[in-house]
Design a protein around this motif. Structure first.
Motif, PDB file in Angstrom:
ATOM      1  N   LEU A  41      -3.133   1.027  -5.812  1.00  0.00           N
ATOM      2  CA  LEU A  41      -3.957   1.546  -4.596  1.00  0.00           C
ATOM      3  C   LEU A  41      -4.736   0.464  -3.906  1.00  0.00           C
ATOM      4  O   LEU A  41      -4.481  -0.065  -2.592  1.00  0.00           O
ATOM      5  N   SER A  44      -2.774  -2.658  -2.674  1.00  0.00           N
ATOM      6  CA  SER A  44      -2.009  -2.327  -1.408  1.00  0.00           C
ATOM      7  C   SER A  44      -2.726  -2.383  -0.196  1.00  0.00           C
ATOM      8  O   SER A  44      -2.606  -2.566   0.787  1.00  0.00           O
ATOM      9  N   GLU A  45      -3.911  -1.499  -0.462  1.00  0.00           N
ATOM     10  CA  GLU A  45      -4.596  -1.134   0.571  1.00  0.00           C
ATOM     11  C   GLU A  45      -6.096  -1.683   1.192  1.00  0.00           C
ATOM     12  O   GLU A  45      -6.343  -1.682   2.365  1.00  0.00           O
ATOM     13  N   LYS A  47      -8.469  -4.156   2.286  1.00  0.00           N
ATOM     14  CA  LYS A  47      -8.598  -5.648   3.106  1.00  0.00           C
ATOM     15  C   LYS A  47      -9.426  -6.700   2.673  1.00  0.00           C
ATOM     16  O   LYS A  47      -9.026  -7.928   2.839  1.00  0.00           O
ATOM     17  N   LEU A 143     -12.307   2.717  -1.151  1.00  0.00           N
ATOM     18  CA  LEU A 143     -11.622   2.449   0.023  1.00  0.00           C
ATOM     19  C   LEU A 143     -12.441   3.114   1.237  1.00  0.00           C
ATOM     20  O   LEU A 143     -12.671   2.419   2.394  1.00  0.00           O
ATOM     21  N   TYR A 149     -11.405   3.630   5.306  1.00  0.00           N
ATOM     22  CA  TYR A 149     -10.088   4.077   5.154  1.00  0.00           C
ATOM     23  C   TYR A 149      -9.432   5.150   5.795  1.00  0.00           C
ATOM     24  O   TYR A 149      -9.992   6.337   5.469  1.00  0.00           O
ATOM     25  N   LYS A 151      -6.658   6.599   5.929  1.00  0.00           N
ATOM     26  CA  LYS A 151      -5.913   7.914   5.319  1.00  0.00           C
ATOM     27  C   LYS A 151      -6.475   8.733   4.206  1.00  0.00           C
ATOM     28  O   LYS A 151      -6.012   9.506   3.485  1.00  0.00           O
ATOM     29  N   TYR A 152      -7.869   8.899   4.314  1.00  0.00           N
ATOM     30  CA  TYR A 152      -8.704   9.195   3.271  1.00  0.00           C
ATOM     31  C   TYR A 152      -8.636  10.615   3.286  1.00  0.00           C
ATOM     32  O   TYR A 152      -8.153  11.321   2.295  1.00  0.00           O
ATOM     33  N   SER A 283       2.070   9.487   4.357  1.00  0.00           N
ATOM     34  CA  SER A 283       1.179   8.144   4.680  1.00  0.00           C
ATOM     35  C   SER A 283       0.541   7.743   3.079  1.00  0.00           C
ATOM     36  O   SER A 283       0.118   6.666   2.899  1.00  0.00           O
ATOM     37  N   VAL A 284       0.360   8.814   2.255  1.00  0.00           N
ATOM     38  CA  VAL A 284      -0.277   8.523   0.914  1.00  0.00           C
ATOM     39  C   VAL A 284       0.650   8.930  -0.173  1.00  0.00           C
ATOM     40  O   VAL A 284       0.144   8.628  -1.395  1.00  0.00           O
ATOM     41  N   PHE A 287       1.237   6.713  -3.265  1.00  0.00           N
ATOM     42  CA  PHE A 287       0.096   6.682  -4.493  1.00  0.00           C
ATOM     43  C   PHE A 287       0.041   7.713  -5.362  1.00  0.00           C
ATOM     44  O   PHE A 287      -0.736   7.517  -6.404  1.00  0.00           O
TER      45      PHE A 287
END
Length: 323
Positions: A41, A44-45, A47, A143, A149, A151-152, A283-284, A287
């Motif tokens: 995770l 991938s996510e 930055k 994140l 983040y 998509k939390y 979207s998640v 994971f």
């Protein structure tokens, strides 16, 4: 378990030290495979956050030079494996912030970690509170608090669905699992393939469930690497297990499936999509592959253990001899 206050307190400490640079995951065996999804995770996510995953003893003997007060170490062991406890101590000594994940609040892991996360385990394990689920939740929280983040919320809502997905999956897949056990119970060598979020799960099935718990030889293969040498061993006799993921690396698994249908004969495909992972926000969902699949693939091996009258608890060396 609520991770928000843990990460919130850690964030204050790390920001005063100059900001978060890296999150390292450390464990052995099944525990390392369980925290692999969280590493995937972050990798991938994130930055601006580096990440890596280490075997506990390698972390102790070849400690990364970057380990300092700007690092979070998430270190996992059910019953406080000695080298994993030592890894916590090493991380503490280097100034890193340690989160010890363990199966009981009284273990040496819990005693040495600056923060502790106690996860569900045992025969009545709650999968949404298991080590892989809670390590992943730590990753989402990091994140969210460090990088806002987006998509939390979707990720947090998934936790209400995990247990039902796994339980329904076991019911629906029981005939397939029993057929697998009957067909492959006498095989001595298995190739287990997976990609992306399920590569760690393939390791769990091969090393923990086939090798440790059934004394079967097993090899973990990345679905992408399969075509760069290993596929030359494929024939009509070798036993293969393909764990198909939901998400970005699924085309890699599709490619393996196409090849197996053409050139192999004795294989089984366990597909996260068919288990019900599509009930989680797309979207998640990627994971959560391992959170759902680890108990399912173990369920398949458990059926083999019944067919062979070889209990999953049997050991020859582990906890019995000096090693």
């Amino acid at each position: 378990m609520n991770m928000k206050p843990i990460i919130s307190e850690i964030k204050q400490k790390i920001e005063s030290a100059g900001g978060l640079k890296a999150v390292y995951f450390v464990a052995c065996g099944g525990s390392q495979a369980a925290i692999y999804p969280a590493n995937y995770l972050i990798q991938s996510e994130a930055k601006n956050i580096a990440t890596a995953i280490y075997n506990s003893n390698e972390f102790v003997h070849a400690t990364p030079a970057s380990l300092n007060e700007q690092t979070i170490c998430i270190i996992c062991s059910l019953n406080a494996t000695p080298e994993t406890v030592e890894a916590v101590k090493v991380a503490n000594a280097k100034g890193a912030i340690t989160i010890a994940m363990t199966g009981s609040p009284d273990t040496l892991m819990a005693q040495n970690g600056q923060y502790k996360v106690v996860y569900s385990n045992g025969d009545n394990q709650v999968y949404s509170q298991a080590n892989q689920a809670l390590a992943l939740k730590l990753g989402f929280e990091i994140l969210h608090q460090f990088e806002n983040y987006e998509k939390y919320d979707a990720a947090m809502s998934a936790y209400d669905k995990i247990d039902a997905i796994v339980e329904h999956g076991k019911v629906n897949l029981l005939p397939q699992a029993q057929q697998f056990a009957k067909k492959f119970k006498k095989d001595e060598v298995f190739y287990v393939l997976g990609s992306g979020p399920l590569f760690g799960t393939a390791y769990t099935m091969a090393c923990c469930h086939f090798m440790e718990m059934q004394w079967k030889h097993a090899i973990t293969l990345n679905s992408g690497e399969y075509f760069h040498g290993p596929f030359e061993t494929t024939d009509k006799e070798v036993a293969l297990v393909l764990l198909k993921s939901v998400g970005r690396t699924r085309p890699m698994d599709d490619r393996v499936e196409t090849f197996l249908k053409e050139y192999a004969e004795r294989y089984i495909i366990i597909d996260a999509e068919e288990i019900g992972l599509n009930q989680i926000d797309s979207s998640v969902a990627e994971f959560f592959n391992s959170v759902v699949m680890i108990p399912i693939e173990r369920f398949f091996v458990y059926q083999m253990s019944l067919a062979n009258n070889h209990p999953m608890e049997d050991r020859r060396y582990m906890w019995k001899v000096a090693y």
